[in-house]
Design a protein around this motif. Structure first.
Motif, mmCIF file in Angstrom:
data_model
loop_
_atom_site.group_PDB
_atom_site.id
_atom_site.type_symbol
_atom_site.label_atom_id
_atom_site.label_comp_id
_atom_site.label_asym_id
_atom_site.label_seq_id
_atom_site.Cartn_x
_atom_site.Cartn_y
_atom_site.Cartn_z
ATOM 1 N N ASN A 32 0.841 -1.198 0.000
ATOM 2 C CA ASN A 32 0.000 0.000 0.000
ATOM 3 C C ASN A 32 0.876 1.248 0.000
ATOM 4 O O ASN A 32 1.731 1.414 0.867
ATOM 5 C CB ASN A 32 -0.921 -0.003 1.226
ATOM 6 C CG ASN A 32 -1.853 -1.198 1.232
ATOM 7 O OD1 ASN A 32 -2.547 -1.460 0.257
ATOM 8 N ND2 ASN A 32 -1.857 -1.937 2.328
ATOM 9 N N TRP A 33 0.623 2.139 -0.966
ATOM 10 C CA TRP A 33 1.446 3.315 -1.167
ATOM 11 C C TRP A 33 0.711 4.577 -0.726
ATOM 12 O O TRP A 33 -0.495 4.690 -0.898
ATOM 13 C CB TRP A 33 1.813 3.468 -2.640
ATOM 14 C CG TRP A 33 2.626 2.354 -3.181
ATOM 15 C CD1 TRP A 33 2.182 1.140 -3.636
ATOM 16 C CD2 TRP A 33 4.034 2.333 -3.354
ATOM 17 N NE1 TRP A 33 3.228 0.376 -4.079
ATOM 18 C CE2 TRP A 33 4.375 1.085 -3.920
ATOM 19 C CE3 TRP A 33 5.044 3.256 -3.090
ATOM 20 C CZ2 TRP A 33 5.683 0.742 -4.220
ATOM 21 C CZ3 TRP A 33 6.347 2.912 -3.400
ATOM 22 C CH2 TRP A 33 6.660 1.663 -3.960
ATOM 23 N N ALA A 34 1.454 5.534 -0.175
ATOM 24 C CA ALA A 34 0.899 6.822 0.221
ATOM 25 C C ALA A 34 1.870 7.930 -0.145
ATOM 26 O O ALA A 34 3.059 7.692 -0.334
ATOM 27 C CB ALA A 34 0.608 6.855 1.718
ATOM 28 N N ALA A 35 1.352 9.154 -0.236
ATOM 29 C CA ALA A 35 2.182 10.301 -0.585
ATOM 30 C C ALA A 35 2.860 10.912 0.626
ATOM 31 O O ALA A 35 3.706 11.796 0.484
ATOM 32 C CB ALA A 35 1.338 11.358 -1.287
ATOM 33 N N ASP A 36 2.485 10.447 1.826
ATOM 34 C CA ASP A 36 3.073 10.980 3.042
ATOM 35 C C ASP A 36 3.434 9.835 3.976
ATOM 36 O O ASP A 36 2.894 8.736 3.885
ATOM 37 C CB ASP A 36 2.110 11.937 3.732
ATOM 38 C CG ASP A 36 0.849 11.237 4.192
ATOM 39 O OD1 ASP A 36 0.225 10.534 3.370
ATOM 40 O OD2 ASP A 36 0.494 11.351 5.377
ATOM 41 N N GLN A 37 4.362 10.102 4.867
ATOM 42 C CA GLN A 37 4.871 9.062 5.753
ATOM 43 C C GLN A 37 3.794 8.528 6.694
ATOM 44 O O GLN A 37 3.827 7.371 7.108
ATOM 45 C CB GLN A 37 6.046 9.601 6.566
ATOM 46 C CG GLN A 37 6.848 8.525 7.280
ATOM 47 C CD GLN A 37 8.161 9.070 7.805
ATOM 48 O OE1 GLN A 37 8.371 10.273 7.864
ATOM 49 N NE2 GLN A 37 9.062 8.173 8.181
ATOM 50 N N GLN A 38 2.816 9.364 7.026
ATOM 51 C CA GLN A 38 1.766 8.939 7.935
ATOM 52 C C GLN A 38 0.693 8.108 7.240
ATOM 53 O O GLN A 38 -0.162 7.509 7.895
ATOM 54 C CB GLN A 38 1.112 10.165 8.592
ATOM 55 C CG GLN A 38 2.006 10.923 9.562
ATOM 56 C CD GLN A 38 3.120 11.683 8.857
ATOM 57 O OE1 GLN A 38 2.920 12.199 7.756
ATOM 58 N NE2 GLN A 38 4.295 11.735 9.467
ATOM 59 N N GLY A 39 0.719 8.072 5.911
ATOM 60 C CA GLY A 39 -0.252 7.283 5.164
ATOM 61 C C GLY A 39 -1.592 7.950 4.994
ATOM 62 O O GLY A 39 -2.574 7.283 4.636
ATOM 63 N N ALA A 40 -1.684 9.265 5.211
ATOM 64 C CA ALA A 40 -2.961 9.953 5.113
ATOM 65 C C ALA A 40 -3.400 10.156 3.664
ATOM 66 O O ALA A 40 -4.600 10.213 3.376
ATOM 67 C CB ALA A 40 -2.873 11.312 5.818
ATOM 68 N N GLU A 41 -2.443 10.292 2.737
ATOM 69 C CA GLU A 41 -2.775 10.512 1.327
ATOM 70 C C GLU A 41 -2.479 9.252 0.530
ATOM 71 O O GLU A 41 -1.378 9.050 0.022
ATOM 72 C CB GLU A 41 -1.966 11.681 0.767
ATOM 73 C CG GLU A 41 -2.236 13.012 1.451
ATOM 74 C CD GLU A 41 -1.410 14.132 0.840
ATOM 75 O OE1 GLU A 41 -1.564 14.370 -0.376
ATOM 76 O OE2 GLU A 41 -0.603 14.733 1.553
ATOM 77 N N ALA A 42 -3.477 8.389 0.437
ATOM 78 C CA ALA A 42 -3.292 7.114 -0.248
ATOM 79 C C ALA A 42 -3.043 7.325 -1.734
ATOM 80 O O ALA A 42 -3.695 8.152 -2.380
ATOM 81 C CB ALA A 42 -4.517 6.235 -0.041
ATOM 82 N N LEU A 43 -2.077 6.582 -2.279
ATOM 83 C CA LEU A 43 -1.753 6.661 -3.704
ATOM 84 C C LEU A 43 -2.224 5.440 -4.470
ATOM 85 O O LEU A 43 -2.727 5.559 -5.579
ATOM 86 C CB LEU A 43 -0.242 6.814 -3.903
ATOM 87 C CG LEU A 43 0.371 8.171 -3.617
ATOM 88 C CD1 LEU A 43 1.863 8.130 -3.867
ATOM 89 C CD2 LEU A 43 -0.284 9.236 -4.491
ATOM 90 N N GLY A 44 -2.031 4.254 -3.912
ATOM 91 C CA GLY A 44 -2.428 3.066 -4.656
ATOM 92 C C GLY A 44 -1.967 1.782 -4.008
ATOM 93 O O GLY A 44 -1.353 1.789 -2.938
#
Length: 372
Positions: A224-236
């Motif tokens: 699971n990928w995110a744009a931020d280290q906290q995982g708040a902005e999911a990418l894909g």
């Protein structure tokens, strides 16, 4: 690959948009543990971010050479762009030479047959593939097989390489690569997953859905990928991944990429990417990465085999483009054409280096996808 070492460099699909869903880039997997001022392959024509990003003069010649060589298939040892910028395609007979000339390229008769060179690379695969820090590729300009070893290949391992290549005589050229070929990636404009950082490849479409491609050794580690280290902005989410063997992964995006793909030039602008193509020896190419920006060099081999500690990767593009940890995954491109995903190498952008790329055309074919 340990997550604590995994970081990335990111390119953006549309810099002005500023949307995390439009990020694009890929992963650089090598760490040079040693440096040397006498590297065999140095950076050719280095280009800083945005300084020179137009399609190289060799772009059309390279595309033509690749198309013609593709038509010849097993009857050619490959194609390249010569020092005058002309597309050259190797041939084995007069009929093919005439066809190459009629198609607008320069034919060159091979000194060794394609079958002979395939037997040599097959022998290397059987005898040397289990030795990390080695690799090889056919040089179409000389009809020789270039075999390289890094600084870790010594003693009995080097003796094994020399025994195999010694039986091939003058048909082999040995090259020493300073440093160590190793999977390693550090961050920049990062995307995150499972406590690690990686970067994306090119935005792509499959069945009218949005995806991006990236390196397989990243996809193996990160689901699971995110744009931020906290995982708040999911990418894909990673849906397919292949490493070793190949080095590509497919990630389905959470946010639409609006059918576009581009490369961040690190000057507030982006190079639009409209198609994927095959690299050709001698072609001038660019790599984008967050640590060192945009750098350029030339293609020195295609269909190269690289033996990392994690396993063998085949069919790679070898270049003189430098890269450093943090440039991980920066795309390889020429003008608006996507060529590859950064996979590994040795060196840095102070002394130059050798970098290998996963051809993006193979990844797209396997995934049934196309450039967005």
């Amino acid at each position: 690959m340990r997550n604590s070492r995994l970081r990335t460099a990111v390119t953006t699909t549309a810099v002005a948009a500023g949307s995390a869903g439009l990020l694009a880039g890929s992963l650089y997997v090598v760490h040079a543990e040693g440096r040397s001022g006498g590297q065999e392959a140095r950076l050719a024509g280095d280009s800083q971010a945005g300084r020179r990003t137009a399609a190289p003069a060799t772009g059309q010649a390279a595309a033509r050479a690749a198309r013609i060589a593709g038509r010849l298939g097993d009857r050619t040892t490959g194609a390249y762009v010569d020092s005058s910028g002309r597309p050259v395609v190797t041939v084995t007979n007069a009929t093919d030479a005439a066809a190459v000339r009629a198609a607008g390229a320069v034919p060159k008769m091979t000194q060794r047959s394609p079958a002979t060179l395939r037997r040599m690379t097959g022998a290397l695969q059987r005898a040397v593939a289990d030795i990390p820090g080695t690799g090889w590729a056919v040089d179409p300009a000389t009809s020789k097989v270039t075999v390289w070893t890094d600084d870790t290949v010594t003693g009995t391992r080097m003796a094994a390489v020399r025994r195999t290549t010694g039986r091939m005589g003058a048909a082999v050229r040995m090259v020493r690569i300073p440093g160590r070929l190793r999977t390693f990636a550090l961050g920049g404009d990062a995307i995150f997953g499972q406590g690690a950082r990686c970067s994306l490849g090119f935005n792509v479409k499959r069945a009218q859905q949005d995806f991006f491609v990236t390196a397989g050794h990243c996809g193996n580690e990160i689901q699971n990928w995110a744009a931020d280290q906290q995982g708040a902005e999911a990418l894909g989410t990673t849906v397919e991944s292949d490493f070793p063997g190949n080095d590509f992964a497919l990630v389905q995006t959470e946010q639409g990429a609006e059918g576009q793909s581009a490369v961040n030039l690190y000057n507030g602008q982006a190079q639009q990417i409209t198609e994927a193509g095959d690299a050709v020896v001698g072609q001038r190419v660019f790599r984008s990465g967050s640590t060192t920006g945009v750098h350029s060099g030339s293609v020195t081999a295609t269909n190269a085999t690289v033996n990392f500690a994690e396993g063998t990767v085949t069919g790679m593009i070898q270049t003189t483009v430098c890269a450093e940890p943090g440039d991980s995954g920066g795309p390889l491109f020429a003008g608006s054409t996507a060529l590859g995903l950064t996979s590994g190498g040795s060196g840095d952008c102070q002394t130059g280096g050798v970098t290998f790329f996963q051809p993006v055309t193979e990844a797209l074919q396997v995934f049934g996808a196309e450039i967005g």
